[in-house]
Design a protein around this motif. Structure first.
Motif, PDB file in Angstrom:
ATOM      1  N   THR A  17       0.795  -1.091   0.037  1.00  0.00           N
ATOM      2  CA  THR A  17       0.056   0.132   0.183  1.00  0.00           C
ATOM      3  C   THR A  17       0.767   1.254   0.037  1.00  0.00           C
ATOM      4  OG1 THR A  17      -0.230  -0.298   2.601  1.00  0.00           O
ATOM      5  CG2 THR A  17      -1.908  -1.148   1.064  1.00  0.00           C
ATOM      6  N   LYS A  18       2.115   1.141  -0.072  1.00  0.00           N
ATOM      7  CA  LYS A  18       3.117   2.231  -0.148  1.00  0.00           C
ATOM      8  C   LYS A  18       2.877   3.045  -1.189  1.00  0.00           C
ATOM      9  CE  LYS A  18       7.817   3.669   0.949  1.00  0.00           C
ATOM     10  NZ  LYS A  18       9.062   3.147   1.100  1.00  0.00           N
ATOM     11  N   THR A  19       2.972   2.442  -2.544  1.00  0.00           N
ATOM     12  CA  THR A  19       2.858   2.870  -3.868  1.00  0.00           C
ATOM     13  C   THR A  19       1.921   1.915  -4.466  1.00  0.00           C
ATOM     14  OG1 THR A  19       4.845   1.942  -4.558  1.00  0.00           O
ATOM     15  CG2 THR A  19       4.656   4.248  -3.795  1.00  0.00           C
ATOM     16  N   PRO A  20       0.708   1.736  -4.456  1.00  0.00           N
ATOM     17  CA  PRO A  20      -0.068   0.783  -5.153  1.00  0.00           C
ATOM     18  C   PRO A  20      -0.011   0.734  -6.647  1.00  0.00           C
ATOM     19  CG  PRO A  20      -1.424   2.328  -3.451  1.00  0.00           C
ATOM     20  CD  PRO A  20      -0.196   2.776  -3.779  1.00  0.00           C
ATOM     21  N   ILE A  21      -0.249   1.752  -7.267  1.00  0.00           N
ATOM     22  CA  ILE A  21      -0.028   1.704  -8.796  1.00  0.00           C
ATOM     23  C   ILE A  21       1.291   1.054  -9.141  1.00  0.00           C
ATOM     24  CG2 ILE A  21       0.075   3.140 -10.795  1.00  0.00           C
ATOM     25  CD1 ILE A  21      -2.727   3.120  -9.503  1.00  0.00           C
ATOM     26  N   GLN A  22       2.319   1.748  -8.696  1.00  0.00           N
ATOM     27  CA  GLN A  22       3.589   0.974  -9.135  1.00  0.00           C
ATOM     28  C   GLN A  22       3.564  -0.356  -8.822  1.00  0.00           C
ATOM     29  OE1 GLN A  22       3.074   4.110  -7.683  1.00  0.00           O
ATOM     30  NE2 GLN A  22       3.934   5.354  -9.036  1.00  0.00           N
ATOM     31  N   PHE A  23       3.025  -0.679  -7.539  1.00  0.00           N
ATOM     32  CA  PHE A  23       3.124  -2.256  -7.144  1.00  0.00           C
ATOM     33  C   PHE A  23       2.203  -2.980  -7.983  1.00  0.00           C
ATOM     34  CE2 PHE A  23       0.737  -5.610  -5.001  1.00  0.00           C
ATOM     35  CZ  PHE A  23       1.847  -6.407  -4.655  1.00  0.00           C
ATOM     36  N   VAL A  24       1.363  -2.785  -8.523  1.00  0.00           N
ATOM     37  CA  VAL A  24       0.462  -3.214  -9.426  1.00  0.00           C
ATOM     38  C   VAL A  24       1.093  -3.509 -10.929  1.00  0.00           C
ATOM     39  CG1 VAL A  24      -1.841  -3.621 -10.591  1.00  0.00           C
ATOM     40  CG2 VAL A  24      -1.928  -3.064  -8.194  1.00  0.00           C
ATOM     41  N   GLN A  25       1.607  -2.552 -11.328  1.00  0.00           N
ATOM     42  CA  GLN A  25       2.366  -2.499 -12.480  1.00  0.00           C
ATOM     43  C   GLN A  25       3.562  -3.390 -12.628  1.00  0.00           C
ATOM     44  OE1 GLN A  25       3.879   1.565 -12.638  1.00  0.00           O
ATOM     45  NE2 GLN A  25       2.248   2.378 -14.074  1.00  0.00           N
ATOM     46  N   LYS A  26       4.161  -3.551 -11.338  1.00  0.00           N
ATOM     47  CA  LYS A  26       5.266  -4.315 -11.172  1.00  0.00           C
ATOM     48  C   LYS A  26       4.855  -5.951 -11.399  1.00  0.00           C
ATOM     49  CE  LYS A  26       9.146  -5.609  -8.437  1.00  0.00           C
ATOM     50  NZ  LYS A  26       9.999  -5.483  -6.996  1.00  0.00           N
ATOM     51  N   LYS A  27       3.752  -6.092 -10.521  1.00  0.00           N
ATOM     52  CA  LYS A  27       3.233  -7.598 -10.437  1.00  0.00           C
ATOM     53  C   LYS A  27       2.583  -8.010 -11.811  1.00  0.00           C
ATOM     54  CE  LYS A  27       4.258  -8.649  -6.424  1.00  0.00           C
ATOM     55  NZ  LYS A  27       5.124  -9.564  -5.743  1.00  0.00           N
TER      56      LYS A  27
END
Length: 1158
Positions: free
Chosen positions: A203-213
């Protein structure tokens, strides 16, 4: 038994639904950890037509929060956490964890569990998204699978974005729970601590996290989007004019050249979110993708995360532009976002206007059973309208970055037609629910042929491609055929999805486009057949408006204060409160109490405001009708009389208008009446629903309206009794005491206005099904209830028995200063009439007329007495105040008589010795006259006696009027009372009843009771024996007054001296009876007769001499005749009195003791 694929399919669908449940939990957690509270009231007072509308609701309860976070010990402890999640040894020595570990775990456990579950759920969803992306899914062949993938995709992004907004107190919760767990279990660390670390990382940077996954599925997504482009262009972006041309969201689209299908397209909001979030996760700098994304932004620049939480794409686009140099160089997005910010409101305003008309058209068609074939289109329209309503409120007060604007909202953004849209949406939903059976029957008729065609196509496929199909695929198709055969349609959708997944996994090349096309047509229909109420509820519920209550009340306030046409549909704002409890979920019940309590408060506030508004409208309609009648009758007069006989009154209207202004005013009033009547009809008709129940509290739509209308009518009675438009000119008045403290309307005028009030709102009875007139009559009766009036007047007793020294002066312009609109109108009437009787008896401007049987104005006066006291006015007064009001007024009148008689008693007491000497010297005329000269307070006695008679005449008129009114309305009871009174015997109950209905000729219990206070002391017997002598002297004193002018037309003395006769006859007998003094009454009357003869007969001869002298001096004949008539009239009047008394005395002598009252 479910197959492995069937279970997998159900799990995927469950994941998509479960993301919404987790969002509910995150939203409530955010509110709790932010320690926010809902204000005590969302509503400001509303001003409408000069009245203030306030909600009838107690203070709202505070929003529930975590009590531990308010503990100062905990706060100081949390400040010591320098490096989270490295907790080191912080708090290990505190006793709070040793003594309260169980309480901490119990209070914070649900939040900790949520933080543990979220990363696990996210990992599962991301895994499924990656798994599904490996298949060759296209929207044309696999629309359901495509939308399931996007549901998971959108759900996980929203969940992470929402979880990231939970405030810094989430670290405090995690720290407190883990430390309490360590103290309780003696373990080194809570076993799920790794999940907590994942939660903070995710939840720190949600958009970047989903982009990576999901970086491996970008190609899959960009293959899916083009297949959705045409659908997005049709549903998301079109304006009102485009929608009209295409015939979209029409009950009968064939009229516009559009083919009716059984397919229910996807949500507009979901399609918008798919495009926007897909671009944020998988940005691209290709021109076609950029152009498509920019076109989608016309729908809006905000993404709804959950309830009232929104996400602005502005910040993310700034980051994308930094990552893609080409975009950063061109600066393509910033102006487009600003354009979307400005143009999206215009687009959605046009769409709302379009849907307002279409919902009404659909309602009319369904009401006549003509739109049943297009039910899927209607259901889709309901869902789109719900999205439009949500879009409006979620974007209402947000800036480019999704933050609430500070300061006053822009008026141009406020669109009051949203109120119409809410009402028509709920109205159509209610009709669809009522037509459930007809709709399902019609839908089944449409689906059956297609289902049979599906069966045929599947059989053909099994026959032609049997060798190419796997066993699992064949089983799925056979399961579909079995469901069709037994008409059990619920599992068909699941079997079809499993078959599609098996086809994708096996990569079998079969021509199944025809079957896919058929299934696309019927799947939504089958879903509706199996889950009608659930789907209808999802499409129609406006539950999320619970979180926009301040904005709803803001629109309500503006709508009412500006008298906007949308105010006729305000009931819809109250109706949505029945949806608010749908926000509660079984997976997160913690917010249930808050939702229930605030839903009840909202409903109470909203319905009370709408009820007050409707009541003010109805009251305004009645007042406008009354005002129109006043303008049509600008002149008022009593009876027909010559111009010479018109009594002059020195008053004028406050506003004098010409004929042209009157006509303009009448035209304006007629327009206002028609407008209000139409508004009331629609407002009451739209409110004509069954009661709304929230938990155990039931809201009747008309309850607040009735209460408020009764309050309005009570205020009308208490206020409209006053006449406020009269200005008295003082320079022409003979006596300033003649000026009344305040003015009231004539009883006939006031009564007629009440009847007009009833007639003007009679049509509301048929709309509401409630006898409103009967309820208002109950209010009228309550205003004159004797017990309540006595309680109200207990503190103002002296104000109701008028004393001229307490007169309230008018202002410098001659306008009344006294105005008490909260005072019961009965008390106002009593105050005015007691002031009238006390002041007019001695001002020489008003006299009681025997011939007219009313009070008449004879000189310049502040009022025209005839207009308030003739027989018609007295009957109207009796109808206004009723029997209980009559009793109350009679008590005050008799108390005035008692006070004045007390003055007479004091004069008797002061002059007792002189009067005793007069009795002993009746044969010596000279001595008698000398003794009379030594009497004290002779003029005061005459004034008091005149006032007594003046009041008793009015009292007699009042009782005669109530007797006539009662006789006309209750003929049988009146006849029965008359028969009982004529019968022999002394029936006390009958006499009491007779007094109450105005029959006081034979028995006047109220007057006798009032005078009993003056006869309590038996030592005063000798004093009261001199009363006839004092009255004889009073008659003689009256004959000496220059103001004792007989008015031949009105039959009475202009100074009201003739009122002494009724004072003498009505006071003497009750006092002698109370003193058991009847045996001396005959002797006293003889003494009265003798003394009157001694005093008046010599004066008669003197007057005759004056008459002859006037003739000899040849004075003007007209003046001479008037003087002679006046002189003779005095003695004729006094002779009439004395003959009556003498006749009474003779009856007493010869009636053998039979008691007769005057």
């Amino acid at each position: 038994m479910r197959t492995e694929f069937e279970q997998w399919m159900l799990d995927i669908k469950h994941l998509a639904n479960y993301s919404n449940e987790l969002c509910n939990a995150c939203y409530h957690t955010k509110k709790c950890l932010d320690i926010q509270s809902i204000p005590s009231s969302n509503v400001e007072s509303i001003n409408f037509r000069g009245q203030t509308i306030n909600p009838e609701c107690p203070s709202r309860p505070a929003f529930s929060n975590i009590a531990l976070l308010s503990d100062p010990t905990i706060s100081s402890l949390c400040n010591k956490m320098k490096k989270f999640p490295d907790l080191t040894d912080v708090g290990k020595g505190l006793t709070i964890f040793q003594t309260n570990s169980d309480e901490i775990i119990e209070e914070l456990g649900k939040f900790y569990e949520l933080f543990v579950i979220i990363p696990t759920f996210v990992d599962k969803v991301l895994h499924e998204l990656n798994s599904l992306s490996k298949f060759k899914i296209t929207f044309e062949l696999y629309p359901e699978l495509t939308m399931i993938w996007f549901d998971l995709f959108i759900g996980v992004i929203k969940l992470l974005l929402l979880a990231s907004r939970i405030g810094p107190n989430k670290k405090t919760v995690v720290f407190l729970y883990s430390r309490a767990y360590q103290f309780k279990t003696k373990e080194q660390m809570e076993p799920r601590w790794s999940n907590i670390l994942d939660f903070f990382n995710y939840t720190k940077t949600p958009i970047q996290f989903v982009q990576k996954k999901l970086n491996q599925v970008s190609s899959f997504v960009f293959k899916l989007l083009p297949s959705l482009e045409s659908l997005i262009q049709q549903r998301v972006i079109p304006s009102k004019n485009v929608l009209k041309r295409r015939g979209m969201w029409k009950a009968i689209p064939e009229l516009y050249g559009t083919v009716q299908t059984l397919t229910s397209p996807e949500s507009c909001t979901k399609l918008h979110e798919i495009c926007v979030l897909t671009y944020l996760i998988f940005p691209s700098d290709t021109p076609s993708t950029i152009d498509f994304f920019k076109s989608v932004l016309e729908y809006g620049y905000l993404i709804s995360l959950h309830r009232d939480e929104v996400f602005s794409i502005q910040e993310e686009l700034d980051l994308i532009c930094k990552e893609l140099p080409k975009l950063s160089k061109l600066k393509v997005f910033k102006p487009d976002i600003q354009f979307a910010f400005q143009s999206s409101w215009n687009l959605h305003r046009e769409r709302r206007k379009f849907f307002n008309n279409e919902l009404q058209t659909m309602f009319r068609l369904l009401s006549s059973r003509k739109g049943l074939d297009g039910i899927l289109n209607i259901m889709d329209t309901l869902n789109v309208v719900k999205e439009e309503i949500y879009w409006y409120f979620k974007n209402f007060d947000k800036d480019l970055y999704g933050e609430c604007k500070s300061g006053k909202k822009e008026t141009k953004l406020i669109d009051l037609q949203i109120i119409d849209l809410i009402y028509h949406h709920k109205h159509l939903w209610n009709l669809i629910f009522m037509l459930k059976n007809d709709i399902l029957e019609s839908l089944m008729k449409q689906v059956s042929p297609i289902i049979q065609q599906v069966s045929i196509e599947i059989k053909k496929l099994l026959e032609s491609s049997h060798l190419l199909l796997e066993n699992s695929q064949i089983e799925s198709l056979e399961s579909i055929l079995e469901c069709i055969e037994i008409k059990q349609y619920y599992p068909i959708q699941t079997h079809w999805l499993v078959f599609q997944m098996l086809m994708l996994r096996a990569d079998t090349q079969l021509k199944i486009q025809s079957i896919v096309k058929l299934f696309n047509q019927i799947l939504k229909s089958l879903d509706l057949l199996n889950h009608f109420e659930h789907i209808l509820s999802n499409h129609a519920t406006l539950k999320e408006l619970y979180y926009f209550q301040p904005i709803l009340f803001q629109h309500l306030k503006i709508c009412i204060e500006e008298n906007d046409p949308s105010s006729r549909y305000l009931y819809g704002l109250g109706l949505i409160s029945s949806d608010f409890n749908d926000n509660m979920t079984l997976t997160w019940p913690a917010e249930g109490d808050d939702i229930t309590n605030h839903s009840i408060c909202y409903a109470t506030e909203m319905f009370s405001i709408i009820g007050q508004y409707a009541a003010i409208l109805v009251n305004s309609l009645a007042m406008s009708t009354i005002q129109l009648e006043r303008l049509q009758n600008t002149t008022e007069k009593v009876g027909e009389s010559d111009e010479k006989d018109q009594r002059k009154t020195i008053f004028k209207p406050q506003n004098t208008v010409g004929t042209d202004n009157i006509i303009k005013s009448m035209e304006s009033l007629i327009t206002s009446i028609e407008s209000d009547k139409g508004m009331i009809q629609i407002l009451l008709q739209t409110s004509n629903y069954l009661g709304i129940q929230l938990q155990d509290v039931e809201f009747n739509p008309f309850e607040f309206f009735i209460d408020s209308l009764c309050t309005q009518f009570r205020t009308f009675l208490n206020r409209e009794v006053y006449e406020l438009d009269i200005i008295v000119s003082k320079e022409y008045l003979i006596n300033e005491d003649d000026i009344m403290s305040f003015d009231i309307k004539r009883p006939t005028v006031f009564l007629n206005e009440i009847k007009q009030y009833f007639n003007s709102i009679m049509f509301c009875n048929h709309i509401t099904g409630i006898n409103l007139i009967g309820l208002l009559r109950d209010v009228w009766a309550d205003c004159i209830d004797l017990e309540k009036i006595k309680r109200y007047s207990s503190s103002m007793e002296n104000e109701l028995v008028y004393n001229i020294k307490r007169k309230v002066p008018r202002d410098a312009k001659g306008k009344s200063c006294q105005y008490s609109p909260n005072q019961p109108f009965l008390i106002t009437l009593v105050q005015w009439y007691t002031e009238f009787l006390a002041s007019k008896s001695h001002t020489n401007t008003t006299m009681f007329s025997y011939s007219q049987q009313c009070y008449c104005t004879i000189h310049n006066s502040s009022i025209q007495a005839e207009l308030y006291t003739d027989v018609h006015e007295m009957k109207a007064l009796c109808e206004l105040i009723g029997l209980q009001g009559l009793q109350f007024m009679d008590e005050k009148l008799t108390r005035m008589v008692t006070i004045l008689t007390g003055t007479v008693h004091e004069i008797l007491h002061i002059n007792q010795h002189v009067l005793d000497d007069i009795r002993q010297s009746l044969m010596d005329n000279i001595l008698v006259r000398n003794l009379i000269e030594s009497l004290a307070y002779k003029s005061e006695f005459v004034t008091s006696a005149k006032s007594i008679g003046f009041i008793l005449h009015f009292r007699q008129l009042l009782h005669q009027a109530i007797s006539k009114v009662f006789e006309n309305q209750f003929t049988e009871i009146d006849s029965l009372v008359n028969v009982i009174l004529k019968s022999e015997g002394d029936i006390q109950a009958a006499k009491i009843l007779a007094n109450q209905i105005g029959k006081i000729d034979k028995s006047d219990g109220m007057l006798q009771w009032a005078l009993s206070a003056l006869t309590a002391d038996k030592k005063d017997i000798q004093t009261w024996l001199n009363l006839p002598l004092l009255f004889a002297i009073g008659f003689w004193q009256l004959s000496q007054m220059e103001q004792s002018i007989y008015n031949t037309q009105l039959d009475g003395l202009e100074n009201n001296g003739h009122c002494l006769s009724i004072a003498f006859s009505k006071i003497l007998s009750p006092i002698y009876r109370l003193l058991s003094f009847e045996k001396f009454q005959s002797k006293s009357l003889d003494e009265f007769w003798k003394l009157s003869g001694i005093l008046l007969i010599p004066d008669w001869s003197v007057q005759l001499e004056r008459q002859s002298q006037l003739k000899s001096n040849q004075i003007d004949k007209v003046n001479s005749k008037l003087m002679i008539v006046s002189i003779h009239s005095i003695f004729l009047t006094l002779l009439k009195v004395m003959l009556t008394i003498h006749f009474y005395s003779l009856i007493l002598v010869y009636s053998k003791g039979f008691r007769i009252d005057y």
